[in-house]
Design an enzyme around this catalytic site. Structure first.
Site, PDB file in Angstrom:
ATOM      1  N   ASP A  39       4.718  11.325  10.293  1.00  0.00           N
ATOM      2  CA  ASP A  39       3.333  11.520   9.931  1.00  0.00           C
ATOM      3  C   ASP A  39       2.702  11.512  11.367  1.00  0.00           C
ATOM      4  OD1 ASP A  39       4.032   8.840  10.567  1.00  0.00           O
ATOM      5  OD2 ASP A  39       2.713   7.998   9.109  1.00  0.00           O
ATOM      6  N   CYS A  72      -2.302   8.929   6.388  1.00  0.00           N
ATOM      7  CA  CYS A  72      -2.546   8.555   5.259  1.00  0.00           C
ATOM      8  C   CYS A  72      -3.621   7.173   5.132  1.00  0.00           C
ATOM      9  CB  CYS A  72      -1.166   8.235   4.506  1.00  0.00           C
ATOM     10  SG  CYS A  72      -0.403   9.997   4.228  1.00  0.00           S
ATOM     11  N   CYS A  86       6.839  27.546  18.362  1.00  0.00           N
ATOM     12  CA  CYS A  86       6.523  28.746  18.116  1.00  0.00           C
ATOM     13  C   CYS A  86       5.110  28.933  17.443  1.00  0.00           C
ATOM     14  CB  CYS A  86       7.322  29.648  17.469  1.00  0.00           C
ATOM     15  SG  CYS A  86       9.147  29.525  18.144  1.00  0.00           S
ATOM     16  N   CYS A 113      10.546  28.041  15.604  1.00  0.00           N
ATOM     17  CA  CYS A 113      10.506  26.521  15.549  1.00  0.00           C
ATOM     18  C   CYS A 113       8.973  26.027  15.790  1.00  0.00           C
ATOM     19  CB  CYS A 113      11.171  25.952  16.781  1.00  0.00           C
ATOM     20  SG  CYS A 113      10.305  25.887  18.261  1.00  0.00           S
ATOM     21  N   CYS A 123     -16.248  -1.134  10.501  1.00  0.00           N
ATOM     22  CA  CYS A 123     -15.549  -0.294   9.790  1.00  0.00           C
ATOM     23  C   CYS A 123     -14.282  -0.654   9.212  1.00  0.00           C
ATOM     24  CB  CYS A 123     -15.407   1.293  10.810  1.00  0.00           C
ATOM     25  SG  CYS A 123     -14.060   0.969  12.014  1.00  0.00           S
ATOM     26  N   CYS A 128       8.691  31.035  23.639  1.00  0.00           N
ATOM     27  CA  CYS A 128       8.402  29.654  23.176  1.00  0.00           C
ATOM     28  C   CYS A 128       9.449  28.596  23.894  1.00  0.00           C
ATOM     29  CB  CYS A 128       9.030  29.427  21.854  1.00  0.00           C
ATOM     30  SG  CYS A 128       9.199  27.876  21.198  1.00  0.00           S
ATOM     31  N   SER A 158       0.744  -1.101  -0.169  1.00  0.00           N
ATOM     32  CA  SER A 158       0.099  -0.071  -0.084  1.00  0.00           C
ATOM     33  C   SER A 158       0.826   1.223   0.309  1.00  0.00           C
ATOM     34  CB  SER A 158      -1.019   0.204   1.225  1.00  0.00           C
ATOM     35  OG  SER A 158      -0.295   0.097   2.433  1.00  0.00           O
ATOM     36  N   ASN A 159       2.165   1.207   0.046  1.00  0.00           N
ATOM     37  CA  ASN A 159       3.025   2.427   0.212  1.00  0.00           C
ATOM     38  C   ASN A 159       3.260   2.857  -1.256  1.00  0.00           C
ATOM     39  OD1 ASN A 159       4.958   1.056   2.902  1.00  0.00           O
ATOM     40  ND2 ASN A 159       3.155   2.172   3.042  1.00  0.00           N
ATOM     41  N   LEU A 160       3.311   1.648  -2.272  1.00  0.00           N
ATOM     42  CA  LEU A 160       4.111   1.924  -3.439  1.00  0.00           C
ATOM     43  C   LEU A 160       3.587   3.086  -4.382  1.00  0.00           C
ATOM     44  CD1 LEU A 160       4.618  -1.910  -4.347  1.00  0.00           C
ATOM     45  CD2 LEU A 160       6.200  -0.034  -3.145  1.00  0.00           C
ATOM     46  N   CYS A 173      12.641  27.020  21.752  1.00  0.00           N
ATOM     47  CA  CYS A 173      13.689  28.111  21.323  1.00  0.00           C
ATOM     48  C   CYS A 173      13.561  29.296  21.763  1.00  0.00           C
ATOM     49  CB  CYS A 173      13.456  27.918  19.686  1.00  0.00           C
ATOM     50  SG  CYS A 173      12.080  29.135  19.194  1.00  0.00           S
TER      51      CYS A 173
HETATM   52  N1  LIG Z   1       9.770   8.374  15.177  1.00  0.00           N
HETATM   53  C1  LIG Z   1      10.101   7.939  13.810  1.00  0.00           C
HETATM   54  N2  LIG Z   1      11.074   7.445  13.609  1.00  0.00           N
HETATM   55  C2  LIG Z   1      11.392   6.863  12.469  1.00  0.00           C
HETATM   56  N3  LIG Z   1      10.501   6.885  11.352  1.00  0.00           N
HETATM   57  C3  LIG Z   1       9.258   7.560  11.739  1.00  0.00           C
HETATM   58  C4  LIG Z   1       8.923   7.874  12.755  1.00  0.00           C
HETATM   59  N4  LIG Z   1       7.702   8.197  12.918  1.00  0.00           N
HETATM   60  C5  LIG Z   1       7.345   8.102  11.621  1.00  0.00           C
HETATM   61  N5  LIG Z   1       8.279   7.575  10.843  1.00  0.00           N
HETATM   62  C6  LIG Z   1       8.117   6.932   9.523  1.00  0.00           C
HETATM   63  O1  LIG Z   1       7.773   8.025   8.711  1.00  0.00           O
HETATM   64  C7  LIG Z   1       6.891   7.369   7.501  1.00  0.00           C
HETATM   65  C8  LIG Z   1       6.049   8.303   7.154  1.00  0.00           C
HETATM   66  O2  LIG Z   1       5.212   7.791   5.894  1.00  0.00           O
HETATM   67  P1  LIG Z   1       3.891   8.004   5.567  1.00  0.00           P
HETATM   68  O3  LIG Z   1       3.369   9.340   6.072  1.00  0.00           O
HETATM   69  O4  LIG Z   1       3.917   7.873   4.051  1.00  0.00           O
HETATM   70  O5  LIG Z   1       3.043   6.695   6.171  1.00  0.00           O
HETATM   71  P2  LIG Z   1       3.220   5.352   6.096  1.00  0.00           P
HETATM   72  O6  LIG Z   1       3.321   5.057   7.657  1.00  0.00           O
HETATM   73  O7  LIG Z   1       4.449   4.516   5.305  1.00  0.00           O
HETATM   74  O8  LIG Z   1       1.904   4.740   5.363  1.00  0.00           O
HETATM   75  P3  LIG Z   1       0.441   4.625   5.981  1.00  0.00           P
HETATM   76  O9  LIG Z   1       0.021   5.693   6.813  1.00  0.00           O
HETATM   77  O10 LIG Z   1      -0.371   4.621   4.759  1.00  0.00           O
HETATM   78  O11 LIG Z   1       0.512   3.352   6.582  1.00  0.00           O
HETATM   79  C9  LIG Z   1       6.852   5.978   7.939  1.00  0.00           C
HETATM   80  O12 LIG Z   1       7.523   5.286   6.985  1.00  0.00           O
HETATM   81  C10 LIG Z   1       6.907   5.791   9.155  1.00  0.00           C
HETATM   82  O13 LIG Z   1       7.616   4.599   9.602  1.00  0.00           O
END
Ligand SMILES: Nc1ncnc2c1ncn2[C@@H]1O[C@H](COP(=O)(O)OP(=O)(O)OP(=O)(O)O)[C@@H](O)[C@H]1O
Length: 440
Positions: free
Chosen positions: A170, A229, A215, A212, A397, A290, A109-111, A293
């Site tokens: 994310d 996502c 802020c 930052c 769901c 802040c 699902s990432n591709l 910072c």
């Molecule tokens: N604390 C963290 N350390 C390292 N990587 C992180 C951390 N938090 C998030 N990530 C990485 O950041 C990336 C964010 O990618 P993206 O937003 O495309 O979501 P995803 O997790 O790959 O996909 P989906 O939400 O569809 O499952 C992910 O690969 C996730 O593992």
């Protein structure tokens, strides 16, 4: 020997001699640029050719800027939707050293958006998949990978090794951690985010003087308002565009295009629908008060290191224990029940777009947010003669989160006496009961 082979050998020799001459010239030229002694001797002919098209752009800054890139190191946190396109262009552009940290594995699902990963690398670490791609693309780049999460106890060691950090993650908790540690280590952050058809970009803690993340956002958003996502979806090229603009800003910072005088804090927002729009908002300078910072407390570093700042707790988590065990049913039991009698109602509370992708037979769709969440009654959706005081309703769901909230509301506010949540949702159904139901 075949005469055509002889000619070929002679031409190869000529080319080798030309190459040696060019190399000698290049070394002479680079030695005269005394401000970059570290790299000049190693700047190869391949690199002149590889980066020529960007070096000749007046705003870029010619060979000295290219050498600055080669002498730079960046840390990319997250090799996902933002990280992949950013990494692709930054490695192609010739950043000398790139660190990638991510604990996740590549999933199918990432591709559609994580363009460094391929069908062949599904199931392996994203870091490793990204490293393989970059090595093929540009062997001049040194790639360091960290196949674990960035967290309190490792963040200082890792962040302090690099010149600049790209936040391609994310979750709010990681954003605050990256912000705090980068500010304490004096690193500029290029920060991006995106969801569905929109995205944002900003530069934080620029040269250890700009504002930052705290802020702008002293308090985290409510956990209910944060969508990933996987829940909200994302158009691949939309997040790709954001990742690429992060790469552009990184190049501008590392080559010295922005200075303390010319840099003005900004937030740029891109929307793809209904019509392409890019808006750039001026942001305020640092907030003197802040928490990070504006007023660097000496003890902040220790507080983070000793896990006294619990970023996950600070950003909150959605409460998933909203139901009692007797208000839930596992998918296997529900399927057995269906086989005996299928007179009950199955309410599917996913958004209608997801309902349109796949659904269980005879289910009724009422989207949880915003329809069901705000509804004072859902009677109009139910079959005629349905009796709330005794007839059964099951709620489903995608993963089993919204269905719990809907079940709670039906019991507490809408007068249903016999309602149960399907634990784990359609995903679990597909895993346990019927693998022909697609997971998406
Ligand atoms: N604390 C963290 N350390 C390292 N990587 C992180 C951390 N938090 C998030 N990530 C990485 O950041 C990336 C964010 O990618 P993206 O937003 O495309 O979501 P995803 O997790 O790959 O996909 P989906 O939400 O569809 O499952 C992910 O690969 C996730 O593992």
């Amino acid at each position: 020997m075949d005469p055509s082979n002889e000619q070929l050998l002679a031409r190869i020799k000529e080319l080798e001699q030309e190459n040696e001459q060019l190399k000698a010239q290049a070394t002479l030229q680079s030695k005269s640029t005394s401000s970059f002694p570290k790299i000049d001797d190693n700047f190869s002919l391949d690199e002149y050719k590889r980066y020529g098209r960007q070096m000749i752009v007046p705003d870029f800054g010619s060979l000295p800027s290219q050498i600055k890139l080669k002498n730079s190191s960046i840390l990319v946190v997250g090799a996902g939707g933002l990280g992949c396109p950013a990494l692709l262009y930054l490695s192609a552009a010739g950043i000398g050293k790139i660190g990638i940290i991510d604990d996740d594995l590549v999933d199918t699902s990432n591709l559609h958006r994580q363009v460094l990963h391929t069908t062949e690398t599904v199931g392996i670490h994203k870091c490793e998949s990204a490293r393989r791609y970059i090595n093929k693309l540009n062997p001049h780049v040194v790639v360091e990978t960290y196949q674990f999460r960035l967290q309190n106890d490792n963040a200082f060691d890792i962040v302090s090794k690099y010149d600049l950090v790209l936040d391609c993650t994310d979750t709010p908790a990681t954003r605050y951690l990256i912000n705090d540690v980068s500010v304490l280590c004096g690193k500029t952050i290029v920060s991006g985010s995106g969801l569905k058809t929109e995205g944002q970009l900003s530069i934080l803690n620029f040269n250890n003087k700009g504002p930052c993340y705290r802020c702008f956002y002293p308090k985290p958003p409510s956990p209910e308002s944060v969508t990933s996502c996987s829940d909200g979806g994302v158009i691949g090229p939309v997040i790709g565009l954001l990742g690429i603009t992060m790469a552009v800003e990184t190049i501008k910072i590392l080559t010295g295009y922005y200075t303390d005088e010319t840099f003005k804090p900004f937030l740029s927002m891109y929307s793809a629908y209904p019509q392409q729009q890019l808006r750039v908002f001026k942001m305020r300078n640092r907030k003197p008060d802040c928490a990070v910072c504006g007023n660097l407390p000496q003890i902040l570093k220790e507080t983070i290191l000793e896990n006294q700042i619990d970023y996950a707790a600070f950003c909150g988590t959605v409460n998933s224990n909203v139901l009692n065990p007797d208000e839930r049913i596992d998918v296997k039991k529900y399927s057995e029940l269906l086989n005996k009698n299928n007179s009950q109602v199955l309410l599917d509370v996913r958004p209608k777009e997801q309902f349109g992708i796949t659904k269980l037979a005879n289910s009724i769709n009422i989207q949880w947010d915003p329809i069901f969440k705000k509804a004072e009654s859902i009677d109009e959706y139910l079959p005629q003669n349905f009796d709330k005081s005794k007839d059964s309703v099951y709620v489903v769901c995608r993963y089993g989160n919204d269905s719990q909230l809907a079940t709670r509301k039906m019991i507490d506010e809408l007068g249903f006496k016999n309602v149960k949540d399907l634990i784990g949702g359609l995903n679990k159904w597909s895993e346990v009961v019927d693998s022909t139901v697609p997971q998406y």
